[in-house]
Design a protein around this motif. Sequence first.
Motif, PDB file in Angstrom:
ATOM      1  N   ARG A  27       0.808  -1.183   0.000  1.00  0.00           N
ATOM      2  CA  ARG A  27       0.000   0.000   0.000  1.00  0.00           C
ATOM      3  C   ARG A  27       0.860   1.260   0.000  1.00  0.00           C
ATOM      4  O   ARG A  27       1.640   1.413   0.906  1.00  0.00           O
ATOM      5  N   CYS A  28       0.832   2.259  -0.928  1.00  0.00           N
ATOM      6  CA  CYS A  28       1.482   3.570  -0.956  1.00  0.00           C
ATOM      7  C   CYS A  28       1.922   4.119  -2.321  1.00  0.00           C
ATOM      8  O   CYS A  28       1.783   3.469  -3.290  1.00  0.00           O
ATOM      9  N   SER A  29       2.717   5.348  -2.254  1.00  0.00           N
ATOM     10  CA  SER A  29       3.333   5.875  -3.466  1.00  0.00           C
ATOM     11  C   SER A  29       3.818   7.321  -3.511  1.00  0.00           C
ATOM     12  O   SER A  29       3.474   8.109  -2.678  1.00  0.00           O
ATOM     13  N   ARG A  30       4.622   7.758  -4.544  1.00  0.00           N
ATOM     14  CA  ARG A  30       5.144   9.124  -4.700  1.00  0.00           C
ATOM     15  C   ARG A  30       6.036   9.282  -5.933  1.00  0.00           C
ATOM     16  O   ARG A  30       6.356   8.302  -6.538  1.00  0.00           O
ATOM     17  N   ALA A 263      -3.604   7.295  -3.194  1.00  0.00           N
ATOM     18  CA  ALA A 263      -3.370   6.024  -2.518  1.00  0.00           C
ATOM     19  C   ALA A 263      -3.919   4.851  -3.323  1.00  0.00           C
ATOM     20  O   ALA A 263      -3.305   3.779  -3.378  1.00  0.00           O
ATOM     21  N   ALA A 266      -1.606   4.220  -6.358  1.00  0.00           N
ATOM     22  CA  ALA A 266      -0.365   3.614  -5.892  1.00  0.00           C
ATOM     23  C   ALA A 266      -0.575   2.188  -5.408  1.00  0.00           C
ATOM     24  O   ALA A 266       0.280   1.313  -5.615  1.00  0.00           O
ATOM     25  N   ASP A 267      -1.711   1.918  -4.775  1.00  0.00           N
ATOM     26  CA  ASP A 267      -2.000   0.579  -4.279  1.00  0.00           C
ATOM     27  C   ASP A 267      -2.090  -0.425  -5.422  1.00  0.00           C
ATOM     28  O   ASP A 267      -1.509  -1.516  -5.358  1.00  0.00           O
ATOM     29  N   ALA A 325      -0.526   9.634  -9.691  1.00  0.00           N
ATOM     30  CA  ALA A 325      -0.661   9.559  -8.233  1.00  0.00           C
ATOM     31  C   ALA A 325       0.034  10.737  -7.567  1.00  0.00           C
ATOM     32  O   ALA A 325      -0.498  11.353  -6.635  1.00  0.00           O
ATOM     33  N   THR A 355      -2.406   9.331   5.604  1.00  0.00           N
ATOM     34  CA  THR A 355      -2.341   8.304   4.549  1.00  0.00           C
ATOM     35  C   THR A 355      -1.453   8.758   3.402  1.00  0.00           C
ATOM     36  O   THR A 355      -0.864   7.932   2.686  1.00  0.00           O
ATOM     37  N   THR A 359       2.086   6.860   1.083  1.00  0.00           N
ATOM     38  CA  THR A 359       1.895   6.913  -0.367  1.00  0.00           C
ATOM     39  C   THR A 359       3.060   7.637  -1.028  1.00  0.00           C
ATOM     40  O   THR A 359       3.648   7.159  -1.991  1.00  0.00           O
ATOM     41  N   LYS A 360       3.390   8.786  -0.485  1.00  0.00           N
ATOM     42  CA  LYS A 360       4.517   9.557  -1.010  1.00  0.00           C
ATOM     43  C   LYS A 360       5.827   8.792  -0.863  1.00  0.00           C
ATOM     44  O   LYS A 360       6.662   8.779  -1.776  1.00  0.00           O
ATOM     45  N   TRP A 362       6.349   5.537  -0.805  1.00  0.00           N
ATOM     46  CA  TRP A 362       6.488   4.444  -1.766  1.00  0.00           C
ATOM     47  C   TRP A 362       6.824   4.967  -3.157  1.00  0.00           C
ATOM     48  O   TRP A 362       7.627   4.387  -3.883  1.00  0.00           O
TER      49      TRP A 362
END
Length: 400
Positions: A27-30, A263, A266-267, A325, A355, A359-360, A362
């Motif tokens: 779970r996440c991202s950036r 999120a 990214a998920d 994202a 949250t 996300t950022k 990842w």
Amino acid sequence: MVLSQRIAFRAANAAAARSVCSRPHVRCSRLTHSHSHSEQSTHTHTHTNTDADSHSHAHSHSHSQHHEGVPRPADRADPQRIDGTSPLVEDSTSGLSLEKARQYCTQLVADGDQPSRMITAFIPPSARDAHLALAALSITLQRAVSPSITASAAVSRIRLQYWKDTVSKILNGQAPPSEPVAILLSHVVATSSTSLSKGFLRKLVDTRTSRLGDPPFPDIASLAEFGEGAFATRLYLLGEAMPVDRSQILPLEHVYSHIGRAAGVADVLSDLPTAIQTRGRVTLPIDVMVKYDLTEEDILRRKDRTDAQLRHRLTDCVFEVATHANDQLITARTMLAEITQGKKLNDATFAPMLTAVPTKAWLENLERFDFDIFNDRLTGMRWKWTLPWKLYRAYMKKVF
């Protein structure tokens, strides 16, 4: 073998038998500071109240093992009954206590969603049950729609129908089944200081249910819409459970929406290797795959290992999805700055925005590995020790 050695040997075997395998849920991202999606210039946010408990949200942007005493969920095997309940559940008269349900959900989140486990420490005590119940429900639904390769779609449909019926009963004020997630969710709905929106909770269940069989996303907009239903609705509900006046939360739901969309994108992106290896599915948006001349067969067969040009096109495709994202996070930060006008939010209203931090994080790791979504180090670094520090810093500064 002497007696003391036999005792030690048996104790070691017993300890090994009790161990529970767990793995963190993706779970996440950036990403980079590009900001390209065109919808950000228009923001339409409407609320309609059909009754005291019903609340709909429209926005123009378009994942147990029974242990005596303390229940502990297993992660990989997901040994639920065919109706979707935990083996912990005996029957409707088993009298499962609220405290045991809370312990079960806490362990389920710890095993299945590490970012949410870390965020729990920053949630006001009065809203932690809501945070745990919503996270546990999301994990349970995600496991139902993304079963192991040996599970059947029929079993998944039965599980999902069980949870749809359970949520409907809870929202109608009926007693929940003796299932830990249902018990904690029912407690939250019944005791929340403000009435949680039925529309948001139903949308969360319906969105997760719609992913049964991993249907393809036709475009990035539909992928972001999944984030709206699966993640942003959790933030809306968590915001409603916060011990603050509702008027303080409503202006921030635009920000929650963009964070949820980021999120969600990214998920799905971070789940791509697992989807390919265990479910035989490619979850990249079709329009982006067409743009970079990628086929599902090429990705499933992992031809990128031997074809340098295809590997380059795949990283470009991942880059474009990840950029969307990141754009959503940039929009969320911009809107937050406009709303606060330099003033710090209170802890309760900012907590749902945490949250955005994993996300950022990842996305930054993905960028570090040149958008190679199959890089083993990307998975290994996902929940490195810096994430708690990043969460603490964001919480103290009220920025993400």
